[in-house]
Design a protein around this motif. Structure first.
Motif, PDB file in Angstrom:
ATOM      1  N   PRO A  17       0.797  -1.238   0.000  1.00 34.52           N
ATOM      2  CA  PRO A  17       0.000   0.000   0.000  1.00 34.52           C
ATOM      3  C   PRO A  17       0.823   1.279   0.000  1.00 34.52           C
ATOM      4  O   PRO A  17       0.402   2.270  -0.602  1.00 34.52           O
ATOM      5  N   LEU A  18       1.992   1.292   0.632  1.00 38.46           N
ATOM      6  CA  LEU A  18       2.819   2.491   0.645  1.00 38.46           C
ATOM      7  C   LEU A  18       3.458   2.777  -0.709  1.00 38.46           C
ATOM      8  O   LEU A  18       4.048   3.841  -0.902  1.00 38.46           O
ATOM      9  N   ASP A  19       3.329   1.854  -1.648  1.00 34.18           N
ATOM     10  CA  ASP A  19       4.026   1.975  -2.924  1.00 34.18           C
ATOM     11  C   ASP A  19       3.161   2.542  -4.044  1.00 34.18           C
ATOM     12  O   ASP A  19       3.635   2.655  -5.183  1.00 34.18           O
ATOM     13  N   VAL A  20       1.924   2.912  -3.731  1.00 28.00           N
ATOM     14  CA  VAL A  20       1.042   3.444  -4.775  1.00 28.00           C
ATOM     15  C   VAL A  20       0.023   4.374  -4.134  1.00 28.00           C
ATOM     16  O   VAL A  20      -0.392   4.174  -2.988  1.00 28.00           O
ATOM     17  N   VAL A  21      -0.381   5.404  -4.852  1.00 31.84           N
ATOM     18  CA  VAL A  21      -1.403   6.327  -4.376  1.00 31.84           C
ATOM     19  C   VAL A  21      -2.775   5.647  -4.439  1.00 31.84           C
ATOM     20  O   VAL A  21      -3.059   4.890  -5.370  1.00 31.84           O
ATOM     21  N   ASN A  22      -3.593   5.913  -3.439  1.00 29.95           N
ATOM     22  CA  ASN A  22      -4.965   5.393  -3.417  1.00 29.95           C
ATOM     23  C   ASN A  22      -4.991   3.880  -3.575  1.00 29.95           C
ATOM     24  O   ASN A  22      -5.717   3.337  -4.418  1.00 29.95           O
ATOM     25  N   TRP A  23      -4.230   3.199  -2.750  1.00 36.44           N
ATOM     26  CA  TRP A  23      -4.038   1.764  -2.933  1.00 36.44           C
ATOM     27  C   TRP A  23      -5.339   0.968  -2.851  1.00 36.44           C
ATOM     28  O   TRP A  23      -5.478  -0.068  -3.502  1.00 36.44           O
ATOM     29  N   LYS A  24      -6.308   1.451  -2.092  1.00 34.82           N
ATOM     30  CA  LYS A  24      -7.561   0.704  -1.966  1.00 34.82           C
ATOM     31  C   LYS A  24      -8.322   0.625  -3.287  1.00 34.82           C
ATOM     32  O   LYS A  24      -9.154  -0.257  -3.475  1.00 34.82           O
ATOM     33  N   ARG A  25      -8.042   1.555  -4.191  1.00 30.98           N
ATOM     34  CA  ARG A  25      -8.709   1.566  -5.490  1.00 30.98           C
ATOM     35  C   ARG A  25      -7.938   0.785  -6.555  1.00 30.98           C
ATOM     36  O   ARG A  25      -8.407   0.679  -7.691  1.00 30.98           O
ATOM     37  N   GLN A  26      -6.764   0.270  -6.200  1.00 26.73           N
ATOM     38  CA  GLN A  26      -5.869  -0.282  -7.218  1.00 26.73           C
ATOM     39  C   GLN A  26      -5.879  -1.798  -7.297  1.00 26.73           C
ATOM     40  O   GLN A  26      -5.161  -2.369  -8.115  1.00 26.73           O
ATOM     41  N   HIS A  27      -6.663  -2.471  -6.481  1.00 25.88           N
ATOM     42  CA  HIS A  27      -6.609  -3.929  -6.453  1.00 25.88           C
ATOM     43  C   HIS A  27      -7.014  -4.580  -7.772  1.00 25.88           C
ATOM     44  O   HIS A  27      -6.692  -5.742  -8.011  1.00 25.88           O
ATOM     45  N   ARG A  28      -7.711  -3.844  -8.608  1.00 26.06           N
ATOM     46  CA  ARG A  28      -8.125  -4.373  -9.909  1.00 26.06           C
ATOM     47  C   ARG A  28      -7.352  -3.704 -11.039  1.00 26.06           C
ATOM     48  O   ARG A  28      -7.794  -3.722 -12.191  1.00 26.06           O
ATOM     49  N   SER A  29      -6.188  -3.135 -10.702  1.00 27.87           N
ATOM     50  CA  SER A  29      -5.335  -2.472 -11.692  1.00 27.87           C
ATOM     51  C   SER A  29      -4.114  -3.333 -11.981  1.00 27.87           C
ATOM     52  O   SER A  29      -3.522  -3.915 -11.059  1.00 27.87           O
ATOM     53  N   GLU A  30      -3.729  -3.405 -13.252  1.00 29.89           N
ATOM     54  CA  GLU A  30      -2.502  -4.130 -13.578  1.00 29.89           C
ATOM     55  C   GLU A  30      -1.331  -3.472 -12.858  1.00 29.89           C
ATOM     56  O   GLU A  30      -1.233  -2.251 -12.759  1.00 29.89           O
ATOM     57  N   GLY A  31      -0.453  -4.289 -12.328  1.00 31.44           N
ATOM     58  CA  GLY A  31       0.665  -3.785 -11.555  1.00 31.44           C
ATOM     59  C   GLY A  31       0.412  -3.758 -10.062  1.00 31.44           C
ATOM     60  O   GLY A  31       1.348  -3.560  -9.281  1.00 31.44           O
ATOM     61  N   PHE A  32      -0.852  -3.969  -9.646  1.00 29.86           N
ATOM     62  CA  PHE A  32      -1.153  -4.034  -8.211  1.00 29.86           C
ATOM     63  C   PHE A  32      -2.161  -5.150  -7.937  1.00 29.86           C
ATOM     64  O   PHE A  32      -2.834  -5.150  -6.920  1.00 29.86           O
ATOM     65  N   LEU A  33      -2.240  -6.092  -8.838  1.00 32.27           N
ATOM     66  CA  LEU A  33      -3.134  -7.224  -8.649  1.00 32.27           C
ATOM     67  C   LEU A  33      -2.628  -8.103  -7.502  1.00 32.27           C
ATOM     68  O   LEU A  33      -1.413  -8.220  -7.296  1.00 32.27           O
ATOM     69  N   PRO A  34      -3.505  -8.707  -6.746  1.00 35.62           N
ATOM     70  CA  PRO A  34      -3.067  -9.530  -5.612  1.00 35.62           C
ATOM     71  C   PRO A  34      -2.051 -10.601  -5.988  1.00 35.62           C
ATOM     72  O   PRO A  34      -1.092 -10.852  -5.252  1.00 35.62           O
ATOM     73  N   GLU A  35      -2.237 -11.239  -7.155  1.00 36.82           N
ATOM     74  CA  GLU A  35      -1.302 -12.292  -7.547  1.00 36.82           C
ATOM     75  C   GLU A  35       0.069 -11.732  -7.922  1.00 36.82           C
ATOM     76  O   GLU A  35       1.099 -12.398  -7.729  1.00 36.82           O
ATOM     77  N   GLU A  36       0.121 -10.513  -8.461  1.00 39.66           N
ATOM     78  CA  GLU A  36       1.407  -9.882  -8.765  1.00 39.66           C
ATOM     79  C   GLU A  36       2.150  -9.542  -7.478  1.00 39.66           C
ATOM     80  O   GLU A  36       3.359  -9.772  -7.349  1.00 39.66           O
ATOM     81  N   ARG A  37       1.428  -8.978  -6.532  1.00 35.77           N
ATOM     82  CA  ARG A  37       2.043  -8.618  -5.253  1.00 35.77           C
ATOM     83  C   ARG A  37       2.499  -9.862  -4.496  1.00 35.77           C
ATOM     84  O   ARG A  37       3.551  -9.858  -3.848  1.00 35.77           O
ATOM     85  N   ALA A  38       1.712 -10.945  -4.579  1.00 34.32           N
ATOM     86  CA  ALA A  38       2.102 -12.193  -3.930  1.00 34.32           C
ATOM     87  C   ALA A  38       3.382 -12.747  -4.536  1.00 34.32           C
ATOM     88  O   ALA A  38       4.214 -13.338  -3.837  1.00 34.32           O
ATOM     89  N   TRP A  39       3.545 -12.549  -5.853  1.00 38.86           N
ATOM     90  CA  TRP A  39       4.781 -13.003  -6.493  1.00 38.86           C
ATOM     91  C   TRP A  39       5.985 -12.255  -5.920  1.00 38.86           C
ATOM     92  O   TRP A  39       7.022 -12.867  -5.631  1.00 38.86           O
ATOM     93  N   LEU A  40       5.858 -10.938  -5.736  1.00 40.84           N
ATOM     94  CA  LEU A  40       6.967 -10.197  -5.128  1.00 40.84           C
ATOM     95  C   LEU A  40       7.243 -10.684  -3.707  1.00 40.84           C
ATOM     96  O   LEU A  40       8.386 -10.670  -3.254  1.00 40.84           O
ATOM     97  N   ASP A  41       6.199 -11.107  -3.006  1.00 38.31           N
ATOM     98  CA  ASP A  41       6.398 -11.662  -1.662  1.00 38.31           C
ATOM     99  C   ASP A  41       7.357 -12.844  -1.684  1.00 38.31           C
ATOM    100  O   ASP A  41       8.104 -13.065  -0.730  1.00 38.31           O
ATOM    101  N   THR A  42       7.320 -13.636  -2.761  1.00 38.23           N
ATOM    102  CA  THR A  42       8.192 -14.811  -2.829  1.00 38.23           C
ATOM    103  C   THR A  42       9.650 -14.421  -3.025  1.00 38.23           C
ATOM    104  O   THR A  42      10.551 -15.192  -2.680  1.00 38.23           O
TER     105      THR A  42
END
Length: 304
Positions: free
Chosen positions: A199-224
């Protein structure tokens, strides 16, 4: 001290016109990872790489991609995915440079000619430095709505392609990290990840969950990738509670002026190297009209 920058220049020829060399003179990094160089060898502007040695993979897609690692002294070794990697000396000499990365993870084989990854062993420090340009991707098919997208719906083809890349690259980066550590080197992966991690990495993060580049599966990949015993997000480690610092802003509207950006240009380092980081920041241009690229360089000083 070792000063290292990562910079998506959005075309090296345009970046030169806009002030790339002036940025280099002001910051004087020892190592630079470049992305989206987007220039064949024969069309590089004079002094394209600021008088540094450049391990450069332009790829084969005209006007797209291209990655490089610039160093003050010739690297001890260069490795990349495809056959198009070259080592350019400050005097203009060019030689084939890559020893290849074998075996390459199967999902990456469709990307080998695109100029998306190059790594070098520094000759004067026990560090392997890599430059990555990760595919931008798109939305999965179920999130694509005609009329609400800038690009025509593609049934999720770009999204699927990016996910194949992520699957293969997770294996590749782990192999590169292990190879470096086995040789007594730290590993530093830098570049344009086209993913905002938290969330600290993008403005208005609550609105971005359905945006390319902030999809849950993309973020989970960075977690790995970003784990205590694997790789650390160096700038986030230095600024744990800061919104941003962002590294990309759209050319459109007032995104830059209002600082409505994304932090997608990263330094990911093995733990020992990450602990040596003294300072790290985004070299944000003073004004919108002074921008070298739609990305800003991210520079970290390491006590190596």
């Amino acid at each position: 001290m070792l000063r290292i920058s990562t910079f998506n220049v959005n075309g090296i020829r345009a970046a030169h016109r806009r002030g790339f060399l002036e940025w280099y003179a002001a910051r004087s990094p020892d190592v630079i990872a470049l992305q989206e160089v987007r220039c064949p060898l024969g069309a590089l502007p004079e002094g394209a790489f600021a008088g540094m040695h450049a391990a450069y993979d332009p790829g084969t897609l005209a006007g797209r991609n291209g990655v490089a690692v610039l160093t003050r002294v010739p690297p001890a070794a260069v490795r990349a995915w495809g056959p198009t990697t070259h080592l350019l000396a400050p005097d203009g000499m060019i030689e084939d440079a890559s020893t290849g990365l074998e075996p390459l993870a199967r999902p990456l084989r469709e990307f080998t000619a695109e100029g998306r990854y190059v790594e070098v062993d520094l000759a004067d420090r026990p560090v392997t430095v890599a430059s990555l340009y990760l595919p931008k991707g798109g939305l999965p098919a179920h999130l694509q709505k005609p009329g609400s997208m800038r690009e025509a719906p593609d049934g999720g083809a770009r999204y699927d392609r990016k996910m194949r890349f992520l699957t293969g690259f997770a294996r590749q980066v782990d192999a590169s990290r292990r190879r470096a550590l086995a040789a007594g080197r730290d590993y530093l992966l830098m570049g344009d990840f086209n993913i905002a991690h938290a969330p600290l990495d993008v403005v208005n993060w609550k609105r971005q969950h359905r945006s390319e580049g902030f999809l849950p599966e993309e973020r989970a990949w960075l977690d790995t990738l970003i784990r205590p015993r694997r790789l650390h997000d160096v700038v986030r480690r230095l600024h744990p509670d800061t919104q941003g610092p962002y590294s990309w802003w759209s050319w459109l509207g007032e995104s830059f002026t209002k600082d409505t950006g994304w932090r997608i240009d990263l330094h990911l380092a093995t733990p020992r190297l990450a602990r040596t980081a003294l300072t790290g920041c985004t070299d944000r241009d003073a004004a919108r009209d002074a921008r070298v690229s739609d990305h800003a360089p991210v520079t970290v000083d390491y006590d190596v």
